[in-house]
Scaffold this motif. Sequence first.
Motif, PDB file in Angstrom:
ATOM      1  N   CYS A  71       0.851  -1.187   0.000  1.00  0.00           N
ATOM      2  CA  CYS A  71       0.000   0.000   0.000  1.00  0.00           C
ATOM      3  C   CYS A  71       0.892   1.244   0.000  1.00  0.00           C
ATOM      4  N   LEU A  72       0.665   2.117  -0.976  1.00  0.00           N
ATOM      5  CA  LEU A  72       1.466   3.325  -1.131  1.00  0.00           C
ATOM      6  C   LEU A  72       0.551   4.548  -1.160  1.00  0.00           C
ATOM      7  N   PRO A  73       1.104   5.749  -0.950  1.00  0.00           N
ATOM      8  CA  PRO A  73       0.286   6.963  -1.114  1.00  0.00           C
ATOM      9  C   PRO A  73      -0.158   7.128  -2.562  1.00  0.00           C
ATOM     10  N   SER A  74      -0.856   8.204  -2.813  1.00  0.00           N
ATOM     11  CA  SER A  74      -1.333   8.519  -4.157  1.00  0.00           C
ATOM     12  C   SER A  74      -0.211   8.384  -5.180  1.00  0.00           C
ATOM     13  N   ALA A  75      -0.553   7.922  -6.369  1.00  0.00           N
ATOM     14  CA  ALA A  75       0.449   7.675  -7.405  1.00  0.00           C
ATOM     15  C   ALA A  75       1.223   8.928  -7.772  1.00  0.00           C
ATOM     16  N   ASN A  76       0.621  10.113  -7.575  1.00  0.00           N
ATOM     17  CA  ASN A  76       1.321  11.355  -7.924  1.00  0.00           C
ATOM     18  C   ASN A  76       1.921  12.064  -6.722  1.00  0.00           C
ATOM     19  N   ALA A  77       1.960  11.401  -5.578  1.00  0.00           N
ATOM     20  CA  ALA A  77       2.546  12.005  -4.381  1.00  0.00           C
ATOM     21  C   ALA A  77       4.072  11.985  -4.471  1.00  0.00           C
ATOM     22  N   PRO A  78       4.750  13.023  -3.996  1.00  0.00           N
ATOM     23  CA  PRO A  78       6.221  13.029  -4.018  1.00  0.00           C
ATOM     24  C   PRO A  78       6.825  11.823  -3.300  1.00  0.00           C
ATOM     25  N   ALA A  79       6.212  11.387  -2.222  1.00  0.00           N
ATOM     26  CA  ALA A  79       6.748  10.236  -1.486  1.00  0.00           C
ATOM     27  C   ALA A  79       6.714   8.977  -2.342  1.00  0.00           C
ATOM     28  N   THR A  80       5.684   8.829  -3.160  1.00  0.00           N
ATOM     29  CA  THR A  80       5.587   7.666  -4.032  1.00  0.00           C
ATOM     30  C   THR A  80       6.687   7.686  -5.083  1.00  0.00           C
ATOM     31  N   ALA A  81       6.959   8.873  -5.628  1.00  0.00           N
ATOM     32  CA  ALA A  81       8.054   8.993  -6.592  1.00  0.00           C
ATOM     33  C   ALA A  81       9.386   8.642  -5.947  1.00  0.00           C
ATOM     34  N   THR A  82       9.580   9.042  -4.696  1.00  0.00           N
ATOM     35  CA  THR A  82      10.809   8.697  -3.974  1.00  0.00           C
ATOM     36  C   THR A  82      10.948   7.193  -3.821  1.00  0.00           C
ATOM     37  N   ILE A  83       9.842   6.530  -3.489  1.00  0.00           N
ATOM     38  CA  ILE A  83       9.862   5.072  -3.314  1.00  0.00           C
ATOM     39  C   ILE A  83      10.174   4.376  -4.641  1.00  0.00           C
ATOM     40  N   PHE A 100      -2.404   1.939  -4.588  1.00  0.00           N
ATOM     41  CA  PHE A 100      -2.173   3.359  -4.371  1.00  0.00           C
ATOM     42  C   PHE A 100      -3.397   3.992  -3.710  1.00  0.00           C
ATOM     43  N   ARG A 101      -3.192   4.632  -2.559  1.00  0.00           N
ATOM     44  CA  ARG A 101      -4.265   5.267  -1.797  1.00  0.00           C
ATOM     45  C   ARG A 101      -4.424   6.704  -2.271  1.00  0.00           C
ATOM     46  N   ALA A 102      -5.446   6.939  -3.095  1.00  0.00           N
ATOM     47  CA  ALA A 102      -5.592   8.224  -3.790  1.00  0.00           C
ATOM     48  C   ALA A 102      -5.735   9.404  -2.840  1.00  0.00           C
ATOM     49  N   ASN A 103      -6.290   9.195  -1.656  1.00  0.00           N
ATOM     50  CA  ASN A 103      -6.538  10.307  -0.730  1.00  0.00           C
ATOM     51  C   ASN A 103      -5.423  10.496   0.298  1.00  0.00           C
ATOM     52  N   HIS A 104      -4.300   9.850   0.077  1.00  0.00           N
ATOM     53  CA  HIS A 104      -3.193   9.953   1.028  1.00  0.00           C
ATOM     54  C   HIS A 104      -1.931  10.433   0.316  1.00  0.00           C
ATOM     55  N   ARG A 105      -1.225  11.350   0.959  1.00  0.00           N
ATOM     56  CA  ARG A 105       0.015  11.888   0.400  1.00  0.00           C
ATOM     57  C   ARG A 105       1.245  11.403   1.165  1.00  0.00           C
ATOM     58  N   ASP A 106       1.046  10.969   2.402  1.00  0.00           N
ATOM     59  CA  ASP A 106       2.179  10.607   3.252  1.00  0.00           C
ATOM     60  C   ASP A 106       2.379   9.099   3.273  1.00  0.00           C
ATOM     61  N   PRO A 107       3.634   8.645   3.220  1.00  0.00           N
ATOM     62  CA  PRO A 107       3.916   7.212   3.237  1.00  0.00           C
ATOM     63  C   PRO A 107       3.922   6.668   4.663  1.00  0.00           C
ATOM     64  N   ALA A 108       3.947   5.370   4.783  1.00  0.00           N
ATOM     65  CA  ALA A 108       4.285   4.771   6.065  1.00  0.00           C
ATOM     66  C   ALA A 108       5.708   5.209   6.408  1.00  0.00           C
ATOM     67  N   VAL A 124      10.680   3.303  15.695  1.00  0.00           N
ATOM     68  CA  VAL A 124       9.317   3.755  15.947  1.00  0.00           C
ATOM     69  C   VAL A 124       8.641   3.902  14.585  1.00  0.00           C
ATOM     70  N   ASN A 125       7.519   3.215  14.390  1.00  0.00           N
ATOM     71  CA  ASN A 125       6.819   3.238  13.108  1.00  0.00           C
ATOM     72  C   ASN A 125       5.542   4.068  13.188  1.00  0.00           C
ATOM     73  N   TYR A 126       5.189   4.675  12.052  1.00  0.00           N
ATOM     74  CA  TYR A 126       3.907   5.359  11.923  1.00  0.00           C
ATOM     75  C   TYR A 126       3.347   5.066  10.534  1.00  0.00           C
ATOM     76  N   ASN A 127       2.083   4.660  10.484  1.00  0.00           N
ATOM     77  CA  ASN A 127       1.473   4.309   9.200  1.00  0.00           C
ATOM     78  C   ASN A 127      -0.008   4.649   9.234  1.00  0.00           C
ATOM     79  N   ASP A 128      -0.386   5.645   8.457  1.00  0.00           N
ATOM     80  CA  ASP A 128      -1.778   6.079   8.387  1.00  0.00           C
ATOM     81  C   ASP A 128      -2.480   5.541   7.137  1.00  0.00           C
ATOM     82  N   LEU A 129      -1.764   4.754   6.314  1.00  0.00           N
ATOM     83  CA  LEU A 129      -2.373   4.210   5.096  1.00  0.00           C
ATOM     84  C   LEU A 129      -3.295   3.044   5.442  1.00  0.00           C
ATOM     85  N   PRO A 130      -4.500   3.005   4.889  1.00  0.00           N
ATOM     86  CA  PRO A 130      -5.364   1.831   5.108  1.00  0.00           C
ATOM     87  C   PRO A 130      -4.679   0.562   4.625  1.00  0.00           C
ATOM     88  N   GLU A 131      -4.802  -0.499   5.399  1.00  0.00           N
ATOM     89  CA  GLU A 131      -4.149  -1.758   5.061  1.00  0.00           C
ATOM     90  C   GLU A 131      -4.823  -2.427   3.855  1.00  0.00           C
TER      91      GLU A 131
END
Length: 327
Positions: A71-83, A100-108, A124-131
Amino acid sequence: MKKLVCVGACYLDTILDVPYYPGEDSKLRATNLQVRRGGNCPNTLQVLQQLLRERPASEHSRDVKPYLISCLPSANAPATATIVDSFGPGSLVDLTRCIFRANHRDPASSYIIRSEATGSRTLVNYNDLPEMTIDEFVTAADEVGDEAWFHFEGRIPETTLQCIRYLRRSFPNTRVSVEVEKPGRGGLEDLAAEADVVFYSRTWAESKRYESAQRCLSAQSGVARKATLLLCTWGSDGASCLSLPSEKAVSCPATLPGQTISVVDTVGAGDTFIAGMLFGLLCHHEDWNTERKVQFAVQLATCKVQRDGFDGVGAEVLKHFGVASSQ
């Protein structure tokens, strides 16, 4: 061509090197800061990609096509391009089955503190993306098709168990491996009971009060009833494996021929070991016995802990095993 599908979370890691681990409510200046892509399966695929590229041309008949389902952020999010960019130009890893989670910009995200005094690491982990849901997995798996090898991080065991059972029903020629890593995560032994190959971590084994890798594997052989191979890593003691149903056990220490081991970065060492084993199982199924596969994976992980990150991991070990490209 063989297909390897790795299913697990993908993180952006922020790594702080500190002189010593800080106490509570204290202040400390870091000596170094890195931001890099992480996550068990992406790390494994990054190393595996290097191994596949380093092989001589004579081994291309053993080609493996690696896929990542994460599960990744939106396909056009900068974080996704980094990944995506983190796998390098001309990457062998197919990311088109990612979710790709269209409504999310931030990665895990994972925040790692590494102590220079002890060599330890605290995460320490943080992940707001729906599983990932079972329906999303089914869609991705159907696109890959039959006769693939699926490797699961062991994340969200309830969903992962549904995924494995779907594969067993729909694609009977599929092989399945799972990681039993996180202490306290319920349902991991249920996954082990359904897998062909199981990777146990030292931290999980010790949480179950197993005093060695061998004791863990011996006890778990009664749980992983469908498995043909069980493996357990044990830090500086290397790794052990148990072949089933023959019950042949092999242990390999963490050593490198003619070298003194100097630990630099242990982040991803277990992921590197898994990459080495999957490489042996998929690319050298017939010409390497089990002990040689484990030796290769242990030496690969040992090389990794002596460098920062994953770049260049594997070339030295491949050369030692006589399978490096001459180019």
